[in-house]
Design an enzyme around this catalytic site. Structure first.
Site, PDB file in Angstrom:
ATOM      1  N   HIS A   1       0.848  -1.199   0.000  1.00 52.41           N
ATOM      2  CA  HIS A   1       0.000   0.000   0.000  1.00 52.41           C
ATOM      3  C   HIS A   1       0.876   1.239   0.000  1.00 52.41           C
ATOM      4  CE1 HIS A   1      -3.660  -2.239   0.375  1.00 52.41           C
ATOM      5  NE2 HIS A   1      -3.097  -2.965   1.328  1.00 52.41           N
TER       6      HIS A   1
ATOM      7  N   GLU B   1      -3.661 -10.700   5.647  1.00 50.37           N
ATOM      8  CA  GLU B   1      -2.910 -11.818   6.252  1.00 50.37           C
ATOM      9  C   GLU B   1      -3.832 -12.636   7.163  1.00 50.37           C
ATOM     10  OE1 GLU B   1       0.687 -10.840   8.528  1.00 50.37           O
ATOM     11  OE2 GLU B   1       0.121 -12.492   9.848  1.00 50.37           O
TER      12      GLU B   1
ATOM     13  N   CYS C   1       6.280 -11.386  13.752  1.00 53.25           N
ATOM     14  CA  CYS C   1       7.397 -11.399  12.810  1.00 53.25           C
ATOM     15  C   CYS C   1       8.636 -10.734  13.421  1.00 53.25           C
ATOM     16  CB  CYS C   1       6.975 -10.649  11.547  1.00 53.25           C
ATOM     17  SG  CYS C   1       8.324 -10.272  10.467  1.00 53.25           S
TER      18      CYS C   1
ATOM     19  N   ASN D   1       0.812  -1.850  11.164  1.00 53.66           N
ATOM     20  CA  ASN D   1       2.151  -1.867  11.772  1.00 53.66           C
ATOM     21  C   ASN D   1       2.745  -0.466  11.844  1.00 53.66           C
ATOM     22  OD1 ASN D   1       4.488  -1.613   9.651  1.00 53.66           O
ATOM     23  ND2 ASN D   1       2.916  -2.818   8.649  1.00 53.66           N
TER      24      ASN D   1
ATOM     25  N   SER E   1       5.757  -1.468   4.706  1.00 52.72           N
ATOM     26  CA  SER E   1       5.529  -1.231   3.278  1.00 52.72           C
ATOM     27  C   SER E   1       5.988   0.156   2.836  1.00 52.72           C
ATOM     28  CB  SER E   1       4.053  -1.471   2.936  1.00 52.72           C
ATOM     29  OG  SER E   1       3.217  -0.872   3.860  1.00 52.72           O
TER      30      SER E   1
HETATM   31  S1  SF4 Z   1       6.196  -7.996   8.088  1.00 54.09           S
HETATM   32 FE1  SF4 Z   1       7.180  -8.600   6.162  1.00 54.09          FE
HETATM   33  S2  SF4 Z   1       8.724 -10.143   6.749  1.00 54.09           S
HETATM   34 FE2  SF4 Z   1       7.269  -9.930   8.455  1.00 54.09          FE
HETATM   35  S3  SF4 Z   1       5.692 -11.489   8.114  1.00 54.09           S
HETATM   36 FE3  SF4 Z   1       4.936  -9.621   7.180  1.00 54.09          FE
HETATM   37  S4  SF4 Z   1       5.615  -9.763   5.034  1.00 54.09           S
HETATM   38 FE4  SF4 Z   1       6.839 -11.229   6.212  1.00 54.09          FE
END
Ligand code: SF4
Length: 292
Positions: free
Chosen positions: A48, A133, A199, A229, A274
């Site tokens: 995005h 996700e 992650c 995030n 992103s």
């Molecule tokens: S933040 Fe990036 S590296 Fe982490 S799970 Fe999502 S796509 Fe994968």
């Protein structure tokens, strides 16, 4: 262009900022396929970010929202992954070559959801229900699963009181939220299994950003206003640097925060998963221009 600050600040970009490797790999795979002369379509936006979206579009890479819209050529599955049913649908579509760019961390979450469901656990996923996700991971979690929102405790009541609960998280939520949620679930079951699906890229990015934020007069977090995030990164930075702002891009800095720059001697910059490095550098360069 008029400049506004009497002090020329020192500007630093957080060490581990820019795209995460999952997003970078998906973009590279799409570009590589296009360079090989393939007709490339991505299932959903790879990222995005307006600049990257425009770049991909200029290269002739298209985006489809649904598998049904893809009639042939090469289809890229983005880093967030897609629901299992959607994946099967595109794989069985005649004339479509599928390149799966689902991030390895997301694949692990999908696998964990499936294994927990098969072992009879009610899968509880903490994250954002409408995040791609989460939509993908929950499709592997069987009939008995719930999704709760990390920012809205009232949704946690969706967790049933039952024998076996399995807990997973969206990859980008704060680890302390996962811990809090796991404790909550522990009081609702006899057998609790927690899989840490936060992650590591998110963790290192937050750690570096917070270290930088603690050492500057003002912190700028760059990234989409809808990006969870990025919003969380801004919250973390604000906890150590009150003068933290969240901007979508360099133009928002110039239109909305010229006065904010005034008098600051040290400014830090970071971005969500992103936000490419080039966007962070553009913000740094604009600060220099505005304070020259
Ligand atoms: S933040 Fe990036 S590296 Fe982490 S799970 Fe999502 S796509 Fe994968």
């Amino acid at each position: 262009m008029t400049t506004i600050a009497e002090v020329r600040p020192e500007v630093r970009i957080a060490e581990r900022a820019g795209f995460c490797y999952g997003v970078r790999l998906a973009i590279d795979k799409a570009k590589h396929a296009r360079e090989q002369g393939k007709e490339v379509t991505t299932l959903g936006q790879l990222v995005h970010n307006p600049g990257i979206k425009a770049d991909l579009s200029d290269r002739g890479i298209r985006t489809a929202d649904l598998a049904d819209e893809v009639e042939g050529g090469t289809l890229i599955i983005r880093a967030h992954g897609v629901p299992a049913g959607e994946f099967e649908k595109v794989r069985s579509q005649p004339g479509v070559e599928v390149i799966d760019a689902t991030c390895t961390w997301v694949l692990q979450s999908q696998k964990a959801a499936r294994e927990l469901a098969e072992a009879g656990y009610t899968v509880c996923i903490i994250g954002h229900e409408d995040h791609p996700e989460v939509k993908g991971v929950r499709s592997y979690a069987g009939e008995n699963h719930v999704v709760v929102d990390d920012m809205d405790r009232s949704t946690w009541e969706r967790v049933p009181r039952t024998k076996k609960l399995g807990v997973l998280s969206q990859s980008t939520i704060l680890p302390n939220k996962l811990e809090e949620f796991a404790s909550f679930c522990l009081r609702r079951c006899h057998d609790l299994r927690v899989v840490n699906t936060v992650c590591p890229v998110t963790l290192t990015r937050q750690a570096d950003s917070v270290v930088l934020a603690a050492d500057v007069d003002g912190m700028i977090v760059v990234g989409g206003k809808n990006s969870s995030n990025t919003k969380e990164l801004a919250v973390k930075c604000r906890s150590v640097c009150e003068q933290t702002i969240h901007i979508a891009d360099v133009d928002e800095l110039e239109s909305g925060y010229r006065d904010w720059l005034s008098g600051k001697e040290r400014i830090g910059i970071t971005g969500g998963t992103s936000t490419p490095e080039v966007d962070l550098e553009a913000v740094r360069d604009r600060i220099y221009t505005l304070t020259a």
